[in-house]
Scaffold this motif. Structure first.
Motif, short mmCIF file in Angstrom:
data_model
loop_
_atom_site.label_atom_id
_atom_site.label_comp_id
_atom_site.label_asym_id
_atom_site.label_seq_id
_atom_site.Cartn_x
_atom_site.Cartn_y
_atom_site.Cartn_z
N ALA A 140 0.83 -1.20 0.00
CA ALA A 140 0.00 0.00 0.00
C ALA A 140 0.87 1.26 0.00
O ALA A 140 1.94 1.30 0.63
N ALA A 141 0.42 2.29 -0.71
CA ALA A 141 1.21 3.51 -0.93
C ALA A 141 1.77 4.13 0.35
O ALA A 141 2.94 4.53 0.37
N PRO A 142 1.01 4.25 1.46
CA PRO A 142 1.57 4.89 2.66
C PRO A 142 2.77 4.16 3.25
O PRO A 142 3.57 4.76 3.98
N LEU A 143 2.91 2.88 2.93
CA LEU A 143 4.02 2.09 3.48
C LEU A 143 5.19 1.97 2.52
O LEU A 143 6.21 1.36 2.86
N GLN A 144 5.08 2.55 1.33
CA GLN A 144 6.08 2.33 0.30
C GLN A 144 7.49 2.78 0.71
O GLN A 144 8.46 2.04 0.56
N LYS A 145 7.61 3.98 1.25
CA LYS A 145 8.95 4.49 1.60
C LYS A 145 9.61 3.68 2.71
O LYS A 145 10.77 3.26 2.55
N PRO A 146 8.93 3.45 3.84
CA PRO A 146 9.60 2.62 4.86
C PRO A 146 9.88 1.20 4.39
O PRO A 146 10.89 0.59 4.78
N TYR A 147 9.00 0.68 3.53
CA TYR A 147 9.21 -0.67 3.00
C TYR A 147 10.45 -0.70 2.10
O TYR A 147 11.23 -1.67 2.13
N ASP A 148 10.68 0.35 1.33
CA ASP A 148 11.87 0.43 0.49
C ASP A 148 13.14 0.49 1.33
O ASP A 148 14.15 -0.16 1.02
N VAL A 149 13.11 1.28 2.39
CA VAL A 149 14.28 1.38 3.28
C VAL A 149 14.59 0.01 3.87
O VAL A 149 15.75 -0.44 3.89
N TYR A 150 13.55 -0.67 4.34
CA TYR A 150 13.74 -1.99 4.92
C TYR A 150 14.30 -2.97 3.88
O TYR A 150 15.26 -3.70 4.14
N SER A 151 13.71 -2.94 2.68
CA SER A 151 14.06 -3.92 1.64
C SER A 151 15.49 -3.77 1.15
O SER A 151 16.20 -4.76 0.95
N PHE A 152 15.92 -2.51 0.94
CA PHE A 152 17.21 -2.29 0.28
C PHE A 152 18.35 -1.98 1.25
O PHE A 152 19.52 -1.98 0.84
N SER A 153 18.03 -1.76 2.51
CA SER A 153 19.08 -1.50 3.50
C SER A 153 19.13 -2.58 4.58
O SER A 153 20.16 -3.22 4.80
N VAL A 154 18.00 -2.81 5.23
CA VAL A 154 17.97 -3.75 6.35
C VAL A 154 18.07 -5.19 5.87
O VAL A 154 18.83 -5.99 6.43
N LEU A 155 17.32 -5.54 4.85
CA LEU A 155 17.26 -6.93 4.40
C LEU A 155 18.62 -7.46 3.94
O LEU A 155 19.04 -8.55 4.38
N PRO A 156 19.37 -6.75 3.08
CA PRO A 156 20.71 -7.26 2.72
C PRO A 156 21.64 -7.36 3.93
O PRO A 156 22.46 -8.29 4.00
#
Length: 244
Positions: free
Chosen positions: A169-185
């Motif tokens: 969902a759009a409201p979660l897009q930015k924090p989800y991107d941070v998590y996906s590309f920084s925290v997950l790796p």
């Protein structure tokens, strides 16, 4: 010249994608379940439970679990189908399939396992009551071909279930991107010793068709009554379709 496709954000030859995806899952197989629990905070178990409930497997059913990995769905389906049923655990990656096979055997479940490509299923037409694929479709090179194959092997009245990461969902897009590309790796490096495979995971999710696009693809493959359920604000989605 060979055709090209995407491997995460990279453009690669189709044959190379198969090899690169194989490397990813050979690398993460041993830590796959641990990483799933950590990176989803255990939510993947709830998503799979929802999928199993929607499958509604009954005694005597024939079930095909594609890209079944470590056997989470096949384990439950085998118990539900019972001794008169037939549940196949399949995967294109030998390392993942070995983990799944061993897990099933350790739980006293003797069910057939098969190394196979979802785009060329070695099963007859109209054979299975249910076909499932959980977090595997996005890694397939020709998703349309794979979906058509899944429909082919379903019996009339049978159901296909596709559980996959989807568009949040759009409201979660930015924090989800941070998590996906920084925290997950970072977690991938710390837990599995492999940051790159989990960077690919984040990229492959972004390249996967969104909910409506996948619904249209399933309809184009000949499935009817296609619908989807957003799970955890669209982090994942379950799509279902019937072969009439």
């Amino acid at each position: 010249m060979s055709n090209t496709t995407h491997f995460g954000y990279k453009t690669v030859a189709e044959d190379d994608k198969v090899k690169e995806v194989a490397k990813v899952f050979h690398s993460v197989a041993a830590k796959y379940d641990v990483m799933n629990d950590v990176m989803s905070a255990g939510l993947h178990r709830l998503w799979k439970t929802f999928t199993i409930a929607n499958a509604a497997v009954r005694p005597g059913f024939k079930v095909l679990d594609i890209a079944g990995g470590t056997g989470d769905l096949a384990k439950v389906f085998a118990r539900q189908a019972g001794p008169t049923g037939e549940v196949w655990l399949t995967d294109i990656n030998e390392s993942m399939l070995r983990v799944g096979r061993d897990r099933l055997l350790n739980r006293g479940l003797v069910t057939p396992t098969l190394l196979c490509d979802a785009e060329k299923l070695p099963f007859p037409d109209n054979y299975f009551d249910r076909v499932s694929v959980a977090f595997g479709l996005r890694n397939m090179t020709h998703k349309d071909v794979a979906l058509s194959e899944m429909r082919r092997v379903l019996k009339p009245g049978g159901k296909l279930l596709v559980l996959e990461f989807s568009k949040v969902a759009a409201p979660l897009q930015k924090p989800y991107d941070v998590y996906s590309f920084s925290v997950l790796p970072w977690m991938g490096q710390k837990i599995a010793g492999d940051a790159e495979s989990y960077r690919y995971l984040a990229e492959s999710i972004r390249m996967h068709p969104d909910q409506e696009t996948l619904k249209t693809m399933m309809q184009a493959a000949g499935l009817e009554r296609v619908e989807y359920y957003n799970l955890t604000a669209g982090v994942a989605a379950l799509h279902t379709g019937i072969k009439l």
